[in-house]
Design an enzyme around this catalytic site. Structure first.
Site, PDB file in Angstrom:
ATOM      1  N   TYR A   1      -8.869  -6.705   6.311  1.00  0.00           N
ATOM      2  CA  TYR A   1      -7.813  -5.699   6.950  1.00  0.00           C
ATOM      3  C   TYR A   1      -8.538  -5.442   8.397  1.00  0.00           C
ATOM      4  O   TYR A   1      -8.045  -3.933   8.270  1.00  0.00           O
ATOM      5  CB  TYR A   1      -8.730  -4.004   5.650  1.00  0.00           C
ATOM      6  CG  TYR A   1      -8.412  -4.596   4.412  1.00  0.00           C
ATOM      7  CD1 TYR A   1      -6.862  -4.372   4.116  1.00  0.00           C
ATOM      8  CD2 TYR A   1      -9.248  -4.309   2.970  1.00  0.00           C
ATOM      9  CE1 TYR A   1      -6.100  -4.242   2.843  1.00  0.00           C
ATOM     10  CE2 TYR A   1      -8.692  -4.123   2.074  1.00  0.00           C
ATOM     11  CZ  TYR A   1      -7.391  -4.235   1.412  1.00  0.00           C
ATOM     12  OH  TYR A   1      -6.800  -4.128   0.520  1.00  0.00           O
TER      13      TYR A   1
ATOM     14  N   ASN B   1      -5.357   1.263  -5.634  1.00  0.00           N
ATOM     15  CA  ASN B   1      -3.912   0.883  -5.938  1.00  0.00           C
ATOM     16  C   ASN B   1      -3.906  -0.775  -6.203  1.00  0.00           C
ATOM     17  O   ASN B   1      -2.942  -1.902  -6.804  1.00  0.00           O
ATOM     18  CB  ASN B   1      -3.133   0.269  -4.990  1.00  0.00           C
ATOM     19  CG  ASN B   1      -3.109   0.108  -3.558  1.00  0.00           C
ATOM     20  OD1 ASN B   1      -4.253  -1.341  -3.528  1.00  0.00           O
ATOM     21  ND2 ASN B   1      -2.879  -0.008  -2.315  1.00  0.00           N
TER      22      ASN B   1
ATOM     23  N   GLU C   1      -4.478 -15.243   5.277  1.00  0.00           N
ATOM     24  CA  GLU C   1      -5.587 -14.770   4.139  1.00  0.00           C
ATOM     25  C   GLU C   1      -6.154 -16.116   3.156  1.00  0.00           C
ATOM     26  O   GLU C   1      -6.903 -16.231   2.474  1.00  0.00           O
ATOM     27  CB  GLU C   1      -3.997 -13.617   3.993  1.00  0.00           C
ATOM     28  CG  GLU C   1      -4.512 -12.256   4.033  1.00  0.00           C
ATOM     29  CD  GLU C   1      -2.978 -11.263   3.969  1.00  0.00           C
ATOM     30  OE1 GLU C   1      -3.508 -10.605   4.743  1.00  0.00           O
ATOM     31  OE2 GLU C   1      -3.217 -11.078   3.006  1.00  0.00           O
TER      32      GLU C   1
ATOM     33  N   HIS D   1      -4.005  -6.386  -4.068  1.00  0.00           N
ATOM     34  CA  HIS D   1      -3.082  -7.148  -2.512  1.00  0.00           C
ATOM     35  C   HIS D   1      -2.132  -7.927  -2.920  1.00  0.00           C
ATOM     36  O   HIS D   1      -2.479  -8.794  -3.668  1.00  0.00           O
ATOM     37  CB  HIS D   1      -4.258  -6.712  -1.866  1.00  0.00           C
ATOM     38  CG  HIS D   1      -4.413  -7.484  -0.424  1.00  0.00           C
ATOM     39  ND1 HIS D   1      -3.830  -6.860   0.803  1.00  0.00           N
ATOM     40  CD2 HIS D   1      -3.774  -9.375  -0.515  1.00  0.00           C
ATOM     41  CE1 HIS D   1      -3.317  -7.740   1.383  1.00  0.00           C
ATOM     42  NE2 HIS D   1      -3.369  -8.789   1.398  1.00  0.00           N
TER      43      HIS D   1
ATOM     44  N   LYS E   1      -8.733  -5.875  -7.150  1.00  0.00           N
ATOM     45  CA  LYS E   1      -9.072  -5.236  -6.111  1.00  0.00           C
ATOM     46  C   LYS E   1     -10.645  -4.687  -7.379  1.00  0.00           C
ATOM     47  O   LYS E   1     -10.413  -4.432  -8.947  1.00  0.00           O
ATOM     48  CB  LYS E   1      -8.765  -3.783  -5.364  1.00  0.00           C
ATOM     49  CG  LYS E   1      -7.696  -4.333  -4.781  1.00  0.00           C
ATOM     50  CD  LYS E   1      -6.345  -3.231  -3.174  1.00  0.00           C
ATOM     51  CE  LYS E   1      -5.810  -3.888  -2.503  1.00  0.00           C
ATOM     52  NZ  LYS E   1      -5.843  -2.035  -2.286  1.00  0.00           N
TER      53      LYS E   1
HETATM   54  P1  DAT Z   1      -0.215  -2.257   1.336  1.00  0.00           P
HETATM   55  O1  DAT Z   1      -1.698  -3.041   0.347  1.00  0.00           O
HETATM   56  O2  DAT Z   1       0.979  -2.019   0.066  1.00  0.00           O
HETATM   57  O3  DAT Z   1      -0.483  -3.993   1.748  1.00  0.00           O
HETATM   58  P2  DAT Z   1      -1.164  -1.366   3.919  1.00  0.00           P
HETATM   59  O4  DAT Z   1      -1.392  -2.886   4.338  1.00  0.00           O
HETATM   60  O5  DAT Z   1      -0.288  -0.506   4.680  1.00  0.00           O
HETATM   61  O6  DAT Z   1      -0.650  -1.679   1.996  1.00  0.00           O
HETATM   62  O7  DAT Z   1      -2.956  -1.129   3.306  1.00  0.00           O
HETATM   63  C1  DAT Z   1      -3.829  -1.582   2.586  1.00  0.00           C
HETATM   64  C2  DAT Z   1      -4.688  -0.284   2.005  1.00  0.00           C
HETATM   65  O8  DAT Z   1      -5.235   0.698   2.393  1.00  0.00           O
HETATM   66  C3  DAT Z   1      -3.252  -0.012   1.051  1.00  0.00           C
HETATM   67  O9  DAT Z   1      -3.209  -0.991  -0.307  1.00  0.00           O
HETATM   68  C4  DAT Z   1      -4.143   1.353   1.013  1.00  0.00           C
HETATM   69  C5  DAT Z   1      -5.100   1.376   1.882  1.00  0.00           C
HETATM   70  N1  DAT Z   1      -4.582   2.252   2.272  1.00  0.00           N
HETATM   71  C6  DAT Z   1      -3.332   1.883   3.229  1.00  0.00           C
HETATM   72  N2  DAT Z   1      -2.307   4.074   2.988  1.00  0.00           N
HETATM   73  C7  DAT Z   1      -3.539   4.404   3.020  1.00  0.00           C
HETATM   74  C8  DAT Z   1      -3.855   5.936   3.153  1.00  0.00           C
HETATM   75  N3  DAT Z   1      -3.154   6.451   4.596  1.00  0.00           N
HETATM   76  N4  DAT Z   1      -5.439   6.437   2.989  1.00  0.00           N
HETATM   77  C9  DAT Z   1      -5.668   5.329   1.808  1.00  0.00           C
HETATM   78  N5  DAT Z   1      -5.826   4.352   1.603  1.00  0.00           N
HETATM   79  C10 DAT Z   1      -4.826   3.317   3.079  1.00  0.00           C
HETATM   80 MG    MG Z   2      -0.671  -4.917   3.970  1.00  0.00          MG
END
Ligand code: DAT
Ligand code: MG
Length: 151
Positions: A51, A114, A128, A117, A11
């Protein structure tokens, strides 16, 4: 036999923090095979599609802003069990609770920053990979190290 593939993206924060080499190094050293990679700015349309599952979440707009805020490194990696294994190497979504030794656990402190991805399942990996890459952008190859990586 079709080898398993996953989609990974470093990212904008990972790029800005000069973690590109370190992250690629980890997947190379593990024994996975790089089959596609591009350094690119992400359009709003691509970000919203990628997303899409989070469209109704309160963080969605911020997430799209963030992922379009600077260049990313989009990659496809191949190998037995690569989807689940890469998720383990990446660590939990929140870097604060991600285990040390994982990418997020070692380099992050905030859920909105974070670093990387990774596709979470075979179906999303397939979606994807084809959302981000054309077939001709992927290069299948047989690394000469294969006999030293698996029997
Ligand atoms: P991952 O990237 O571990 O698959 P995810 O699919 O649940 O996580 O969410 C996608 C992204 O969205 C994640 O990398 C960071 C952001 N995100 C998720 N939950 C969040 C939250 N509670 N607050 C802010 N950003 C969040
Ligand atoms: Mg995810």
């Amino acid at each position: 036999i079709a080898v398993e593939r996953t989609f990974l993206a470093i990212k904008p924060d990972g790029v800005q923090r000069s973690l590109v080499g370190e992250i690629i190094r980890r997947f190379e050293a593990k024994g996975f095979t790089l089959v596609g990679m591009k350094f690119m700015k992400v359009s709003r349309e691509l970000a919203e599609q990628h997303y899409g599952v989070h469209r109704e979440r309160p963080f969605f707009q911020g997430l799209v802003e963030f992922i379009t805020s600077g260049p990313v490194v989009a990659m496809v990696w191949e190998g037995d069990g690569v989807i689940a294994s890469a998720r383990k190497m990446i660590g939990a979504t929140n870097p604060l609770t991600a285990e040390p030794g994982t990418i997020r656990g070692d380099y992050g402190v905030n859920i909105g920053r974070n670093i990387i991805h990774g596709s979470d399942a075979p179906e999303t990996a397939q979606q994807e990979v084809s959302l981000w890459f054309k077939e001709e952008e992927l290069a299948s190859w047989e690394p000469s190290l294969t006999p030293w990586i698996k029997e």
